[in-house]
Motif scaffolding. Structure first.
Motif, PDB file in Angstrom:
ATOM      1  N   TYR A  22    -141.072  37.252  65.417  1.00  0.00           N
ATOM      2  CA  TYR A  22    -141.489  37.856  66.677  1.00  0.00           C
ATOM      3  C   TYR A  22    -142.968  37.592  66.950  1.00  0.00           C
ATOM      4  CZ  TYR A  22    -136.977  40.232  66.412  1.00  0.00           C
ATOM      5  OH  TYR A  22    -135.644  40.505  66.338  1.00  0.00           O
ATOM      6  N   GLY A  23    -143.469  38.151  68.053  1.00  0.00           N
ATOM      7  CA  GLY A  23    -144.866  37.983  68.419  1.00  0.00           C
ATOM      8  C   GLY A  23    -145.220  36.571  68.847  1.00  0.00           C
ATOM      9  N   ARG A  24    -144.260  35.879  69.432  1.00  0.00           N
ATOM     10  CA  ARG A  24    -144.424  34.502  69.914  1.00  0.00           C
ATOM     11  C   ARG A  24    -144.749  33.507  68.797  1.00  0.00           C
ATOM     12  NH1 ARG A  24    -144.420  34.177  75.400  1.00  0.00           N
ATOM     13  NH2 ARG A  24    -145.403  32.115  75.363  1.00  0.00           N
ATOM     14  N   ALA A  25    -144.461  33.912  67.549  1.00  0.00           N
ATOM     15  CA  ALA A  25    -144.734  33.017  66.421  1.00  0.00           C
ATOM     16  C   ALA A  25    -143.892  31.752  66.485  1.00  0.00           C
ATOM     17  CB  ALA A  25    -144.474  33.744  65.102  1.00  0.00           C
ATOM     18  N   GLU A  26    -142.707  31.835  67.108  1.00  0.00           N
ATOM     19  CA  GLU A  26    -141.818  30.678  67.149  1.00  0.00           C
ATOM     20  C   GLU A  26    -142.311  29.565  68.075  1.00  0.00           C
ATOM     21  OE1 GLU A  26    -137.724  33.157  66.141  1.00  0.00           O
ATOM     22  OE2 GLU A  26    -137.783  31.866  67.910  1.00  0.00           O
ATOM     23  N   PHE A  27    -143.373  29.835  68.833  1.00  0.00           N
ATOM     24  CA  PHE A  27    -143.952  28.781  69.651  1.00  0.00           C
ATOM     25  C   PHE A  27    -144.846  27.864  68.821  1.00  0.00           C
ATOM     26  CE2 PHE A  27    -142.576  31.810  72.796  1.00  0.00           C
ATOM     27  CZ  PHE A  27    -142.183  31.027  73.869  1.00  0.00           C
TER      28      PHE A  27
ATOM     29  N   SER B 275    -123.315  33.087  64.523  1.00  0.00           N
ATOM     30  CA  SER B 275    -124.417  32.644  65.378  1.00  0.00           C
ATOM     31  C   SER B 275    -124.989  33.863  66.106  1.00  0.00           C
ATOM     32  CB  SER B 275    -123.952  31.548  66.339  1.00  0.00           C
ATOM     33  OG  SER B 275    -122.855  31.998  67.121  1.00  0.00           O
ATOM     34  N   SER B 276    -125.008  33.847  67.425  1.00  0.00           N
ATOM     35  CA  SER B 276    -125.547  34.965  68.201  1.00  0.00           C
ATOM     36  C   SER B 276    -125.288  34.714  69.675  1.00  0.00           C
ATOM     37  CB  SER B 276    -127.060  35.092  67.966  1.00  0.00           C
ATOM     38  OG  SER B 276    -127.642  36.004  68.882  1.00  0.00           O
ATOM     39  N   ILE B 277    -125.189  35.797  70.455  1.00  0.00           N
ATOM     40  CA  ILE B 277    -125.076  35.605  71.901  1.00  0.00           C
ATOM     41  C   ILE B 277    -126.380  35.038  72.465  1.00  0.00           C
ATOM     42  CG2 ILE B 277    -123.275  37.325  72.271  1.00  0.00           C
ATOM     43  CD1 ILE B 277    -125.578  39.138  73.409  1.00  0.00           C
ATOM     44  N   SER B 278    -127.464  35.066  71.675  1.00  0.00           N
ATOM     45  CA  SER B 278    -128.700  34.417  72.115  1.00  0.00           C
ATOM     46  C   SER B 278    -128.501  32.922  72.292  1.00  0.00           C
ATOM     47  CB  SER B 278    -129.828  34.667  71.106  1.00  0.00           C
ATOM     48  OG  SER B 278    -130.226  36.021  71.105  1.00  0.00           O
ATOM     49  N   GLY B 279    -127.462  32.378  71.692  1.00  0.00           N
ATOM     50  CA  GLY B 279    -127.157  30.968  71.848  1.00  0.00           C
ATOM     51  C   GLY B 279    -126.560  30.626  73.199  1.00  0.00           C
ATOM     52  N   TYR B 280    -126.222  31.664  73.993  1.00  0.00           N
ATOM     53  CA  TYR B 280    -125.642  31.448  75.311  1.00  0.00           C
ATOM     54  C   TYR B 280    -126.639  31.686  76.444  1.00  0.00           C
ATOM     55  CZ  TYR B 280    -121.031  31.644  73.040  1.00  0.00           C
ATOM     56  OH  TYR B 280    -119.928  31.412  72.248  1.00  0.00           O
ATOM     57  N   LYS B 281    -127.860  32.145  76.095  1.00  0.00           N
ATOM     58  CA  LYS B 281    -128.788  32.539  77.153  1.00  0.00           C
ATOM     59  C   LYS B 281    -130.223  32.272  76.705  1.00  0.00           C
ATOM     60  CE  LYS B 281    -128.909  37.331  75.498  1.00  0.00           C
ATOM     61  NZ  LYS B 281    -130.349  37.406  75.211  1.00  0.00           N
ATOM     62  N   SER B 282    -131.173  32.524  77.596  1.00  0.00           N
ATOM     63  CA  SER B 282    -132.576  32.363  77.229  1.00  0.00           C
ATOM     64  C   SER B 282    -133.026  33.552  76.380  1.00  0.00           C
ATOM     65  CB  SER B 282    -133.453  32.280  78.487  1.00  0.00           C
ATOM     66  OG  SER B 282    -133.404  33.499  79.211  1.00  0.00           O
ATOM     67  N   SER B 283    -134.009  33.293  75.558  1.00  0.00           N
ATOM     68  CA  SER B 283    -134.622  34.352  74.759  1.00  0.00           C
ATOM     69  C   SER B 283    -136.123  34.093  74.823  1.00  0.00           C
ATOM     70  CB  SER B 283    -134.109  34.306  73.321  1.00  0.00           C
ATOM     71  OG  SER B 283    -134.644  35.364  72.551  1.00  0.00           O
ATOM     72  N   ILE B 284    -136.790  34.718  75.774  1.00  0.00           N
ATOM     73  CA  ILE B 284    -138.135  34.327  76.188  1.00  0.00           C
ATOM     74  C   ILE B 284    -139.118  34.256  75.026  1.00  0.00           C
ATOM     75  CG2 ILE B 284    -140.109  35.004  77.612  1.00  0.00           C
ATOM     76  CD1 ILE B 284    -138.097  36.178  79.614  1.00  0.00           C
ATOM     77  N   GLY B 285    -139.078  35.210  74.123  1.00  0.00           N
ATOM     78  CA  GLY B 285    -140.043  35.219  73.034  1.00  0.00           C
ATOM     79  C   GLY B 285    -139.619  34.500  71.789  1.00  0.00           C
ATOM     80  N   ASN B 286    -138.385  33.986  71.765  1.00  0.00           N
ATOM     81  CA  ASN B 286    -137.846  33.389  70.538  1.00  0.00           C
ATOM     82  C   ASN B 286    -137.140  32.068  70.805  1.00  0.00           C
ATOM     83  OD1 ASN B 286    -137.478  36.675  70.102  1.00  0.00           O
ATOM     84  ND2 ASN B 286    -138.308  35.584  68.330  1.00  0.00           N
TER      85      ASN B 286
ATOM     86  N   ALA C  26    -137.069  29.258  69.083  1.00  0.00           N
ATOM     87  CA  ALA C  26    -136.419  28.653  67.918  1.00  0.00           C
ATOM     88  C   ALA C  26    -135.117  29.366  67.593  1.00  0.00           C
ATOM     89  CB  ALA C  26    -137.362  28.691  66.712  1.00  0.00           C
ATOM     90  N   TYR C  27    -135.135  30.688  67.668  1.00  0.00           N
ATOM     91  CA  TYR C  27    -133.921  31.454  67.374  1.00  0.00           C
ATOM     92  C   TYR C  27    -132.817  31.108  68.369  1.00  0.00           C
ATOM     93  CZ  TYR C  27    -130.868  35.377  66.251  1.00  0.00           C
ATOM     94  OH  TYR C  27    -129.785  36.139  65.877  1.00  0.00           O
ATOM     95  N   ALA C  28    -133.152  31.134  69.664  1.00  0.00           N
ATOM     96  CA  ALA C  28    -132.143  30.842  70.683  1.00  0.00           C
ATOM     97  C   ALA C  28    -131.622  29.419  70.564  1.00  0.00           C
ATOM     98  CB  ALA C  28    -132.724  31.085  72.076  1.00  0.00           C
ATOM     99  N   ALA C  29    -132.517  28.465  70.377  1.00  0.00           N
ATOM    100  CA  ALA C  29    -132.094  27.064  70.272  1.00  0.00           C
ATOM    101  C   ALA C  29    -131.243  26.831  69.031  1.00  0.00           C
ATOM    102  CB  ALA C  29    -133.318  26.155  70.243  1.00  0.00           C
ATOM    103  N   SER C  30    -131.629  27.454  67.925  1.00  0.00           N
ATOM    104  CA  SER C  30    -130.861  27.257  66.687  1.00  0.00           C
ATOM    105  C   SER C  30    -129.476  27.869  66.786  1.00  0.00           C
ATOM    106  CB  SER C  30    -131.620  27.834  65.496  1.00  0.00           C
ATOM    107  OG  SER C  30    -131.806  29.243  65.614  1.00  0.00           O
ATOM    108  N   LYS C  31    -129.374  29.007  67.460  1.00  0.00           N
ATOM    109  CA  LYS C  31    -128.059  29.639  67.597  1.00  0.00           C
ATOM    110  C   LYS C  31    -127.178  28.894  68.599  1.00  0.00           C
ATOM    111  CE  LYS C  31    -128.685  32.846  64.562  1.00  0.00           C
ATOM    112  NZ  LYS C  31    -127.907  32.866  63.299  1.00  0.00           N
ATOM    113  N   ALA C  32    -127.787  28.342  69.639  1.00  0.00           N
ATOM    114  CA  ALA C  32    -127.023  27.481  70.548  1.00  0.00           C
ATOM    115  C   ALA C  32    -126.518  26.256  69.800  1.00  0.00           C
ATOM    116  CB  ALA C  32    -127.897  27.061  71.731  1.00  0.00           C
ATOM    117  N   GLY C  33    -127.375  25.704  68.949  1.00  0.00           N
ATOM    118  CA  GLY C  33    -126.962  24.568  68.137  1.00  0.00           C
ATOM    119  C   GLY C  33    -125.840  24.916  67.183  1.00  0.00           C
TER     120      GLY C  33
END
Length: 256
Positions: free
Chosen positions: A105-110, A148-159, A161-168
Protein backbone atom coordinates in the motif's frame (compact mmCIF):
# COMPACT_ATOMS: atom_id res chain seq x y z
CA UNK A 1 -20.61 -40.54 -33.45
CA UNK A 2 -20.98 -38.92 -30.08
CA UNK A 3 -18.27 -39.77 -27.55
CA UNK A 4 -19.35 -41.77 -24.55
CA UNK A 5 -19.90 -39.62 -21.47
CA UNK A 6 -18.62 -40.63 -18.04
CA UNK A 7 -21.32 -41.13 -15.42
CA UNK A 8 -22.23 -37.91 -13.65
CA UNK A 9 -21.54 -37.80 -9.92
CA UNK A 10 -24.53 -37.31 -7.69
CA UNK A 11 -24.91 -34.42 -5.27
CA UNK A 12 -24.12 -36.80 -2.43
CA UNK A 13 -21.97 -34.95 0.14
CA UNK A 14 -19.56 -37.89 -0.02
CA UNK A 15 -18.44 -36.54 -3.40
CA UNK A 16 -16.83 -33.67 -1.48
CA UNK A 17 -14.71 -36.05 0.58
CA UNK A 18 -11.00 -36.22 -0.20
CA UNK A 19 -9.96 -39.21 1.88
CA UNK A 20 -6.57 -40.51 0.78
CA UNK A 21 -5.99 -37.54 -1.52
CA UNK A 22 -2.86 -35.39 -1.39
CA UNK A 23 -3.33 -31.64 -1.41
CA UNK A 24 -0.71 -28.86 -1.50
CA UNK A 25 -1.80 -25.32 -0.65
CA UNK A 26 0.79 -22.72 -1.59
CA UNK A 27 0.22 -19.76 0.71
CA UNK A 28 -1.67 -22.06 3.05
CA UNK A 29 -0.15 -20.78 6.27
CA UNK A 30 -2.65 -17.96 6.81
CA UNK A 31 -5.68 -16.16 5.43
CA UNK A 32 -7.67 -17.63 2.57
CA UNK A 33 -5.10 -20.33 1.88
CA UNK A 34 -5.19 -21.52 5.47
CA UNK A 35 -8.97 -21.69 5.42
CA UNK A 36 -8.81 -23.74 2.22
CA UNK A 37 -6.14 -26.04 3.65
CA UNK A 38 -8.14 -26.76 6.79
CA UNK A 39 -11.29 -27.40 4.73
CA UNK A 40 -9.49 -30.05 2.69
CA UNK A 41 -8.07 -31.57 5.89
CA UNK A 42 -11.57 -31.70 7.39
CA UNK A 43 -12.68 -33.48 4.21
CA UNK A 44 -10.10 -36.22 4.80
CA UNK A 45 -7.17 -35.08 2.67
CA UNK A 46 -3.49 -35.26 3.52
CA UNK A 47 -2.64 -31.55 3.30
CA UNK A 48 0.73 -29.83 3.04
CA UNK A 49 1.16 -26.05 3.00
CA UNK A 50 3.86 -23.58 2.04
CA UNK A 51 4.58 -20.44 4.02
CA UNK A 52 7.29 -17.81 4.36
CA UNK A 53 8.30 -18.33 7.98
CA UNK A 54 10.90 -20.82 9.12
CA UNK A 55 8.62 -23.08 11.18
CA UNK A 56 4.94 -23.85 11.57
CA UNK A 57 5.26 -22.78 15.21
CA UNK A 58 6.07 -19.26 14.03
CA UNK A 59 2.44 -18.76 12.99
CA UNK A 60 -0.13 -17.73 15.62
CA UNK A 61 -3.89 -18.30 15.76
CA UNK A 62 -4.50 -14.60 16.47
CA UNK A 63 -2.99 -13.89 13.04
CA UNK A 64 -5.54 -16.11 11.33
CA UNK A 65 -3.30 -19.17 11.15
CA UNK A 66 -4.18 -22.73 12.11
CA UNK A 67 -1.53 -25.22 11.03
CA UNK A 68 -2.78 -28.09 13.17
CA UNK A 69 -2.79 -31.34 11.20
CA UNK A 70 -0.99 -29.80 8.24
CA UNK A 71 2.44 -30.52 6.82
CA UNK A 72 4.55 -27.39 6.43
CA UNK A 73 7.49 -26.14 4.36
CA UNK A 74 9.10 -22.73 4.10
CA UNK A 75 9.31 -21.70 0.45
CA UNK A 76 9.74 -18.20 -0.98
CA UNK A 77 7.58 -18.28 -4.10
CA UNK A 78 9.16 -15.02 -5.18
CA UNK A 79 12.25 -17.09 -5.95
CA UNK A 80 11.70 -19.37 -8.95
CA UNK A 81 14.78 -21.40 -8.03
CA UNK A 82 13.34 -22.12 -4.58
CA UNK A 83 10.19 -23.52 -6.20
CA UNK A 84 12.19 -25.68 -8.60
CA UNK A 85 14.43 -26.97 -5.80
CA UNK A 86 11.60 -28.11 -3.52
CA UNK A 87 11.22 -31.88 -3.37
CA UNK A 88 7.66 -32.91 -2.52
CA UNK A 89 6.97 -35.64 0.05
CA UNK A 90 4.66 -37.32 -2.47
CA UNK A 91 4.86 -38.89 -5.94
CA UNK A 92 1.41 -37.85 -7.07
CA UNK A 93 -0.62 -34.75 -6.28
CA UNK A 94 -4.40 -34.68 -6.41
CA UNK A 95 -4.99 -30.98 -5.76
CA UNK A 96 -2.74 -27.94 -6.04
CA UNK A 97 -4.17 -24.74 -4.59
CA UNK A 98 -2.23 -21.58 -5.43
CA UNK A 99 -3.17 -18.98 -2.85
CA UNK A 100 0.05 -17.00 -2.68
CA UNK A 101 -0.27 -13.24 -2.81
CA UNK A 102 1.13 -9.95 -1.57
CA UNK A 103 0.04 -6.33 -1.85
CA UNK A 104 1.89 -3.12 -1.01
CA UNK A 105 0.00 0.00 0.00
CA UNK A 106 0.92 3.69 0.07
CA UNK A 107 1.55 3.79 -3.68
CA UNK A 108 4.63 1.60 -3.17
CA UNK A 109 3.64 -0.50 -6.19
CA UNK A 110 4.40 2.42 -8.49
CA UNK A 111 8.07 1.83 -7.75
CA UNK A 112 9.78 -0.51 -10.20
CA UNK A 113 11.31 -2.91 -7.66
CA UNK A 114 8.07 -3.29 -5.69
CA UNK A 115 6.00 -3.68 -8.85
CA UNK A 116 8.26 -6.50 -10.02
CA UNK A 117 8.25 -8.24 -6.63
CA UNK A 118 4.44 -8.25 -6.44
CA UNK A 119 4.11 -9.62 -9.98
CA UNK A 120 6.77 -12.25 -9.27
CA UNK A 121 4.84 -13.55 -6.26
CA UNK A 122 1.27 -13.12 -7.51
CA UNK A 123 1.67 -14.19 -11.14
CA UNK A 124 5.02 -15.63 -12.15
CA UNK A 125 5.06 -18.10 -9.27
CA UNK A 126 1.68 -19.45 -10.36
CA UNK A 127 3.23 -20.54 -13.65
CA UNK A 128 6.35 -21.87 -11.92
CA UNK A 129 4.30 -23.96 -9.50
CA UNK A 130 2.05 -25.37 -12.22
CA UNK A 131 5.02 -26.44 -14.30
CA UNK A 132 6.94 -27.85 -11.32
CA UNK A 133 4.02 -30.00 -10.19
CA UNK A 134 2.69 -30.91 -13.64
CA UNK A 135 4.16 -34.46 -13.56
CA UNK A 136 2.70 -35.20 -10.12
CA UNK A 137 -0.67 -33.75 -11.10
CA UNK A 138 -0.70 -35.71 -14.36
CA UNK A 139 0.05 -38.95 -12.51
CA UNK A 140 -3.00 -38.40 -10.30
CA UNK A 141 -5.34 -36.84 -12.84
CA UNK A 142 -5.37 -33.91 -10.45
CA UNK A 143 -6.66 -30.38 -10.45
CA UNK A 144 -5.34 -26.87 -9.82
CA UNK A 145 -7.22 -24.05 -8.12
CA UNK A 146 -5.74 -20.58 -8.62
CA UNK A 147 -6.83 -17.94 -6.11
CA UNK A 148 -6.81 -14.57 -7.86
CA UNK A 149 -9.04 -11.58 -7.00
CA UNK A 150 -11.89 -9.51 -8.36
CA UNK A 151 -9.22 -6.79 -8.59
CA UNK A 152 -8.20 -8.64 -11.74
CA UNK A 153 -11.46 -7.53 -13.37
CA UNK A 154 -11.24 -3.81 -12.59
CA UNK A 155 -8.91 -0.91 -11.86
CA UNK A 156 -7.21 -0.62 -8.51
CA UNK A 157 -5.95 2.95 -8.37
CA UNK A 158 -3.35 2.54 -5.64
CA UNK A 159 -2.21 -0.98 -6.50
CA UNK A 160 -1.21 -1.36 -10.16
CA UNK A 161 0.97 -4.42 -9.56
CA UNK A 162 -1.66 -6.25 -7.54
CA UNK A 163 -4.42 -5.60 -10.08
CA UNK A 164 -2.24 -6.45 -13.08
CA UNK A 165 -0.91 -9.63 -11.48
CA UNK A 166 -4.39 -10.84 -10.58
CA UNK A 167 -5.68 -10.07 -14.08
CA UNK A 168 -2.75 -12.07 -15.38
CA UNK A 169 -3.56 -14.95 -13.04
CA UNK A 170 -7.13 -15.06 -14.37
CA UNK A 171 -5.86 -15.13 -17.95
CA UNK A 172 -3.23 -17.73 -17.08
CA UNK A 173 -5.90 -19.90 -15.48
CA UNK A 174 -7.87 -19.77 -18.73
CA UNK A 175 -4.85 -20.67 -20.84
CA UNK A 176 -3.52 -23.42 -18.58
CA UNK A 177 -7.03 -24.81 -18.27
CA UNK A 178 -6.96 -25.47 -22.01
CA UNK A 179 -3.30 -26.48 -22.21
CA UNK A 180 -3.21 -28.93 -19.30
CA UNK A 181 -6.53 -30.59 -20.04
CA UNK A 182 -4.79 -32.99 -22.43
CA UNK A 183 -2.81 -34.28 -19.43
CA UNK A 184 -6.02 -34.92 -17.52
CA UNK A 185 -5.40 -31.91 -15.27
CA UNK A 186 -8.20 -29.44 -14.64
CA UNK A 187 -7.14 -25.85 -13.94
CA UNK A 188 -9.71 -23.43 -12.55
CA UNK A 189 -9.72 -20.40 -10.31
CA UNK A 190 -11.52 -18.35 -7.70
CA UNK A 191 -11.63 -14.55 -7.63
CA UNK A 192 -12.43 -13.51 -4.06
CA UNK A 193 -13.93 -10.16 -3.21
CA UNK A 194 -13.32 -8.54 0.16
CA UNK A 195 -12.34 -11.32 2.56
CA UNK A 196 -11.23 -10.57 6.12
CA UNK A 197 -7.52 -11.47 6.22
CA UNK A 198 -4.23 -9.75 7.09
CA UNK A 199 -4.00 -8.68 3.46
CA UNK A 200 -7.23 -6.67 3.60
CA UNK A 201 -6.85 -4.96 6.97
CA UNK A 202 -6.35 -1.62 5.22
CA UNK A 203 -10.08 -1.85 4.43
CA UNK A 204 -11.59 -4.12 7.08
CA UNK A 205 -10.04 -2.16 9.95
CA UNK A 206 -10.80 1.26 8.44
CA UNK A 207 -14.46 2.05 9.33
CA UNK A 208 -15.15 4.51 6.50
CA UNK A 209 -13.59 2.31 3.80
CA UNK A 210 -15.38 -0.75 5.14
CA UNK A 211 -18.75 1.00 5.24
CA UNK A 212 -18.29 2.26 1.69
CA UNK A 213 -17.41 -1.21 0.43
CA UNK A 214 -20.28 -2.92 2.24
CA UNK A 215 -22.73 -0.55 0.55
CA UNK A 216 -21.61 -1.97 -2.80
CA UNK A 217 -21.77 -5.66 -1.78
CA UNK A 218 -25.27 -7.06 -2.39
CA UNK A 219 -24.90 -9.62 0.42
CA UNK A 220 -23.89 -6.80 2.80
CA UNK A 221 -21.05 -8.61 4.52
CA UNK A 222 -17.36 -9.28 4.29
CA UNK A 223 -16.38 -12.73 3.05
CA UNK A 224 -14.55 -15.36 5.08
CA UNK A 225 -11.83 -17.86 4.12
CA UNK A 226 -14.49 -20.56 4.57
CA UNK A 227 -16.59 -18.94 1.82
CA UNK A 228 -13.68 -19.41 -0.54
CA UNK A 229 -12.88 -22.89 0.73
CA UNK A 230 -16.31 -24.22 -0.19
CA UNK A 231 -15.83 -23.25 -3.83
CA UNK A 232 -12.30 -24.68 -3.83
CA UNK A 233 -13.66 -28.05 -2.64
CA UNK A 234 -16.25 -27.96 -5.41
CA UNK A 235 -13.71 -27.15 -8.13
CA UNK A 236 -11.39 -29.96 -7.00
CA UNK A 237 -14.22 -32.49 -6.74
CA UNK A 238 -15.91 -34.75 -9.30
CA UNK A 239 -18.85 -32.34 -9.22
CA UNK A 240 -16.71 -30.00 -11.35
CA UNK A 241 -15.40 -32.72 -13.66
CA UNK A 242 -16.46 -30.77 -16.77
CA UNK A 243 -15.21 -27.37 -15.62
CA UNK A 244 -11.84 -26.21 -16.98
CA UNK A 245 -10.19 -22.83 -17.43
CA UNK A 246 -12.78 -20.80 -15.54
CA UNK A 247 -12.45 -18.39 -12.63
CA UNK A 248 -15.46 -18.07 -10.34
CA UNK A 249 -15.98 -14.72 -8.58
CA UNK A 250 -16.79 -15.29 -4.90
CA UNK A 251 -17.52 -11.74 -3.78
CA UNK A 252 -21.01 -11.49 -2.34
CA UNK A 253 -22.27 -10.19 -5.69
CA UNK A 254 -19.91 -7.20 -5.85
CA UNK A 255 -18.64 -7.90 -9.36
CA UNK A 256 -22.11 -8.75 -10.65
Amino acid sequence: MQAACPPSPSADPAVLRFDGRRVLVVGGSSGIGNGVAQAFRAAGADVHVWGTRARAEDYRPDEGSDLSGLGFSQVDVGDAQAIAAWTPPFDTLDVLVLSQGIVEYGRAEFGDATFRRVVEVNLNSVMSCCMHFQPALKAAGGSVVVISSISGYKSSIGNPAYAASKAGAISLTRTLGAAMASDGIRVNGIAPGLVATKLTQATTQHPKRLASTLQRIPLKRVGTPQDIAGVALFLASPLAAYVAGHTIPVDGGLHA
